[in-house]
Scaffold this active site. Structure first.
Site, PDB file in Angstrom:
ATOM      1  N   THR A   1       0.802  -7.059  -1.252  1.00 18.95           N
ATOM      2  CA  THR A   1      -0.333  -7.314  -2.145  1.00 18.95           C
ATOM      3  C   THR A   1      -0.507  -8.820  -2.356  1.00 18.95           C
ATOM      4  OG1 THR A   1       0.048  -5.204  -3.240  1.00 18.95           O
ATOM      5  CG2 THR A   1      -1.250  -6.823  -4.456  1.00 18.95           C
TER       6      THR A   1
ATOM      7  N   ASN B   1      -2.927   2.724   6.430  1.00 29.14           N
ATOM      8  CA  ASN B   1      -1.823   3.341   5.698  1.00 29.14           C
ATOM      9  C   ASN B   1      -1.988   4.841   5.501  1.00 29.14           C
ATOM     10  OD1 ASN B   1      -3.824   1.740   4.100  1.00 29.14           O
ATOM     11  ND2 ASN B   1      -3.067   3.021   2.445  1.00 29.14           N
TER      12      ASN B   1
ATOM     13  N   GLN C   1       1.636  -1.904   7.314  1.00 37.17           N
ATOM     14  CA  GLN C   1       2.067  -0.588   7.822  1.00 37.17           C
ATOM     15  C   GLN C   1       2.477  -0.632   9.284  1.00 37.17           C
ATOM     16  OE1 GLN C   1       2.805   2.050   6.199  1.00 37.17           O
ATOM     17  NE2 GLN C   1       1.870   1.588   4.219  1.00 37.17           N
TER      18      GLN C   1
ATOM     19  N   SER D   1       5.341  -6.699   4.555  1.00 39.59           N
ATOM     20  CA  SER D   1       6.063  -6.310   3.338  1.00 39.59           C
ATOM     21  C   SER D   1       7.389  -5.660   3.733  1.00 39.59           C
ATOM     22  CB  SER D   1       5.210  -5.319   2.546  1.00 39.59           C
ATOM     23  OG  SER D   1       5.897  -4.895   1.399  1.00 39.59           O
ATOM     24  N   ALA D   2       8.473  -6.042   3.028  1.00 44.13           N
ATOM     25  CA  ALA D   2       9.804  -5.570   3.429  1.00 44.13           C
ATOM     26  C   ALA D   2      10.042  -4.085   3.151  1.00 44.13           C
ATOM     27  CB  ALA D   2      10.873  -6.393   2.704  1.00 44.13           C
ATOM     28  N   HIS D   3       9.456  -3.573   2.057  1.00 43.46           N
ATOM     29  CA  HIS D   3       9.862  -2.216   1.647  1.00 43.46           C
ATOM     30  C   HIS D   3       9.228  -1.103   2.472  1.00 43.46           C
ATOM     31  CE1 HIS D   3       6.415  -0.624  -0.876  1.00 43.46           C
ATOM     32  NE2 HIS D   3       6.068  -1.886  -0.811  1.00 43.46           N
TER      33      HIS D   3
ATOM     34  N   THR E   1      11.214 -20.461  -7.378  1.00 43.75           N
ATOM     35  CA  THR E   1      12.497 -20.325  -6.681  1.00 43.75           C
ATOM     36  C   THR E   1      12.493 -19.050  -5.842  1.00 43.75           C
ATOM     37  OG1 THR E   1      13.590 -21.509  -8.446  1.00 43.75           O
ATOM     38  CG2 THR E   1      15.003 -20.159  -7.028  1.00 43.75           C
TER      39      THR E   1
ATOM     40  N   CYS F   1      -4.802   9.214  -7.092  1.00 42.22           N
ATOM     41  CA  CYS F   1      -4.288   9.944  -8.257  1.00 42.22           C
ATOM     42  C   CYS F   1      -3.725   8.990  -9.300  1.00 42.22           C
ATOM     43  CB  CYS F   1      -3.231  10.960  -7.838  1.00 42.22           C
ATOM     44  SG  CYS F   1      -2.073  10.335  -6.642  1.00 42.22           S
TER      45      CYS F   1
HETATM   46  N1  PLP Z   1      -1.333  -3.273   2.680  1.00 44.35           N
HETATM   47  C1  PLP Z   1      -1.110  -2.044   3.152  1.00 44.35           C
HETATM   48  C2  PLP Z   1      -1.784  -1.602   4.410  1.00 44.35           C
HETATM   49  C3  PLP Z   1      -0.257  -1.183   2.470  1.00 44.35           C
HETATM   50  O1  PLP Z   1      -0.049   0.058   2.939  1.00 44.35           O
HETATM   51  C4  PLP Z   1       0.373  -1.632   1.286  1.00 44.35           C
HETATM   52  C5  PLP Z   1       1.246  -0.724   0.502  1.00 44.35           C
HETATM   53  O2  PLP Z   1       1.060   0.476   0.493  1.00 44.35           O
HETATM   54  C6  PLP Z   1       0.113  -2.935   0.840  1.00 44.35           C
HETATM   55  C7  PLP Z   1      -0.746  -3.730   1.563  1.00 44.35           C
HETATM   56  C8  PLP Z   1       0.761  -3.481  -0.395  1.00 44.35           C
HETATM   57  O3  PLP Z   1       2.084  -3.852  -0.120  1.00 44.35           O
HETATM   58  P1  PLP Z   1       3.138  -4.058  -1.307  1.00 44.35           P
HETATM   59  O4  PLP Z   1       3.486  -2.700  -1.829  1.00 44.35           O
HETATM   60  O5  PLP Z   1       4.294  -4.744  -0.657  1.00 44.35           O
HETATM   61  O6  PLP Z   1       2.476  -4.923  -2.331  1.00 44.35           O
END
Ligand code: PLP
Length: 382
Positions: free
Chosen positions: A71, A149, A183, A203-205, A241, A328
Site C-alpha cells: 500500500t 489479486n 501478487q 510486499s513481503a507478506h 529508521t 466485506c
Molecule cells: N497490491 C496488491 C495487488 C495487493 O494484492 C495488495 C494486498 O492485498 C496490496 C497492493 C497491498 O499490500 P500490503 O498489504 O502490503 O499493503
C-alpha cells in the site's frame, strides 16, 4: 484439519524466514544510520536484504526503496510522481487494487484528470482502447498491475510500458508506468530491468515474509517526492529508521521465492488444475478470467445460487478459509470492483469466491474442498 486457501490475502511466515529474522529481533540492536559497529552491522544486514529483493525482481539493489508494504509503495509511486508536477493525466487499470485505485482517485482533488484503463471480460487490457486513450493527451503516470489479486489474471506489462513510452516520446510528456507486482512476486518471474516499468511495488507478506514491510523499485531517472520526510534514509525518499528485522525477513523470503519459484509454481498449478477439473464437474460454476494467463495459485469462481460471502462463511464453518470478492471489510456489501471492471453482471460478481493456494497445500485438501462444496450445493438445493 483446517484448510487455508487464502494465500493472496497473506501467507504464513516461512520458518526459515523467522530464523533469519530472529537475531535482529533479539540480537544486534544498532541503527543502520549509526557509524559505529552496531550501526554498521545493521546496515550490512539491510543492504544484503536489498540485494536479495532486487535479485527476485530483476532489479539493481540501488533501485530498491524500503516501505511498509504494498500500500505504501503504491502511494509513494503515485503521490510521489505527481507531487509538485503540473497536473496532467493519471491512468489506472479498472481492476487495480484499492491501494492504486484510491490513491489515483484522490489525485482528482489536486487538479489531475484521472481515468481508468478499460479491461475486457477476460480480465485483460483492451489494447486498442488503451492506445487511443494514450493518444488523447499528456500523461504523467499509468498504473497496471502485473497480476490481479482476485482473478490472478496476468497483464502484459512490457506491452503497456512500450505504449506509454511511445506516447511519451511523441508528446514529450515523459509518461511513467507503475507496475503493482505485489501478487506476482514469488509466483511468476519478474524482470524490472526488461519489462520497461519505471516503478514496481512489492510486499513481503505475500511471499512468506513478515507483514509491514515492502519495497518500491524505482528506475534511477524517475523523479519522486517522498511521502515521509525525516532523517534522509533511503536517499531521502523515505525518512524513518529502517525496520531492520522486517527487511532481513523480506530479503530471506525473496531469496527463497527466487530459488524455489519453479517448484512452487508447478506445485500450485497442479493443485489449481485439480480444483478446476473438479469445479467443471459441478453444475452452475463460472471460473473468472479462465481464458487469460493467470497466476498458478489463483482461481476465482462463482457457484450459481450462492452469494459469495454466504458461501465463504459456510466454508469457514467447515474449517476452510477462502476469500470472497466483495468488499466485506467495508461493510458495504458491494460486489467485487474487479469483476465489475471486467464488465461482468453484478449478480454473478456477488457470487465470487477466491481460492489462493500456497506451498503447503495438498491434493487431499483440494479433494476435501470439492466434497464440501458439493455437499453445500446439495443442501442449498434441498
Ligand atoms: N497490491 C496488491 C495487488 C495487493 O494484492 C495488495 C494486498 O492485498 C496490496 C497492493 C497491498 O499490500 P500490503 O498489504 O502490503 O499493503
Amino acid at each position: 484439519m483446517p484448510i487455508y486457501f487464502d494465500h493472496n490475502a497473506t501467507t504464513p511466515l516461512d520458518p526459515r524466514v523467522l530464523e533469519a529474522m530472529q537475531p535482529y529481533l533479539a540480537g544486534p540492536y544498532g541503527n543502520p544510520s549509526s557509524l559505529h559497529r552496531y550501526g554498521r552491522a545493521a546496515r550490512d544486514a539491510v543492504e544484503a536484504a536489498r540485494a536479495q529483493v532486487a535479485a527476485l525482481a530483476g532489479a539493481q539493489p540501488g533501485e530498491v526503496v524500503w516501505t511498509s508494504g504494498g500500500t505504501e509503495s503504491d502511494n509513494l509511486a503515485l503521490q510521489g510522481a505527481t507531487e509538485g508536477q503540473r497536473p496532467t493525466r493519471v491512468l489506472y487499470g479498472a481492476t487495480e487494487h484499492p491501494a492504486v485505485l484510491e490513491t489515483a482517485e484522490a489525485l482528482r482533488g489536486h487538479g489531475w484528470v484521472v481515468e481508468t484503463i478499460a479491461i475486457d471480460g477476460d480480465g485483460l487490457v483492451d489494447w486498442p482502447a488503451f492506445e487511443a486513450q494514450l493518444a488523447r493527451g499528456p500523461l504523467r503516470i499509468a498504473a497496471l498491475m502485473a497480476a490481479n489479486n482476485e482473478t490472478g489474471v496476468i497483464h502484459d506489462v512490457g506491452r503497456a510500458a512500450g505504449l506509454v513510452r511511445a506516447a511519451g516520446l511523441v508528446r514529450a510528456a515523459g509518461g511513467l508506468l507503475l507496475c503493482d507486482a505485489v501478487q506476482a512476486a514469488g509466483k511468476i518471474p519478474l524482470d524490472f530491468a526488461a519489462c520497461g516499468a519505471d516503478l514496481m511495488s512489492l510486499s513481503a507478506h505475500k511471499l512468506y515474509g513478515p507483514k509491514g514491510v515492502g519495497a518500491l523499485l524505482r528506475k534511477a531517472e524517475v523523479e519522486l517526492a517522498p511521502l515521509l520526510h525525516g532523517g534522509g534514509q533511503e536517499r531521502g525518499l523515505r525518512g524513518g529508521t529502517e525496520n531492520v528485522a522486517g527487511i532481513v525477513g523480506f530479503g530471506a523470503a525473496a531469496e527463497l521465492a527466487r530459488t524455489g519459484l519453479e517448484a512452487r509454481a508447478a506445485h500450485c498449478l497442479a493443485l489449481r488444475e485439480r480444483l478446476a477439473a473438479g469445479l467443471h464437474g459441478l453444475p452452475g460454476v463460472t471460473i473468472f478470467g479462465e481464458r487469460a494467463p493467470r497466476l498458478p495459485n489463483t482461481l476465482q469462481f462463482a457457484l450459481k445460487g450462492w452469494e459469495g460471502e454466504a458461501l465463504l462463511m459456510a466454508l469457514d464453518r467447515k474449517g476452510i478459509a477462502v476469500s470472497s470478492g466483495s468488499a466485506c471489510s467495508s461493510g458495504k456489501g458491494e460486489p467485487s470492483h474487479v469483476l465489475l471492471g471486467m464488465g461482468l453482471p453484478r449478480d454473478l460478481a456477488y457470487g465470487a469466491i477466491r481460492v489462493s493456494l500456497g506451498q503447503d497445500n495438498t491434493a487431499a485438501e483440494i479433494d476435501r474442498f470439492l466434497v464440501v462444496l458439493a455437499e453445500l450445493r446439495m443442501a442449498a438445493a434441498a
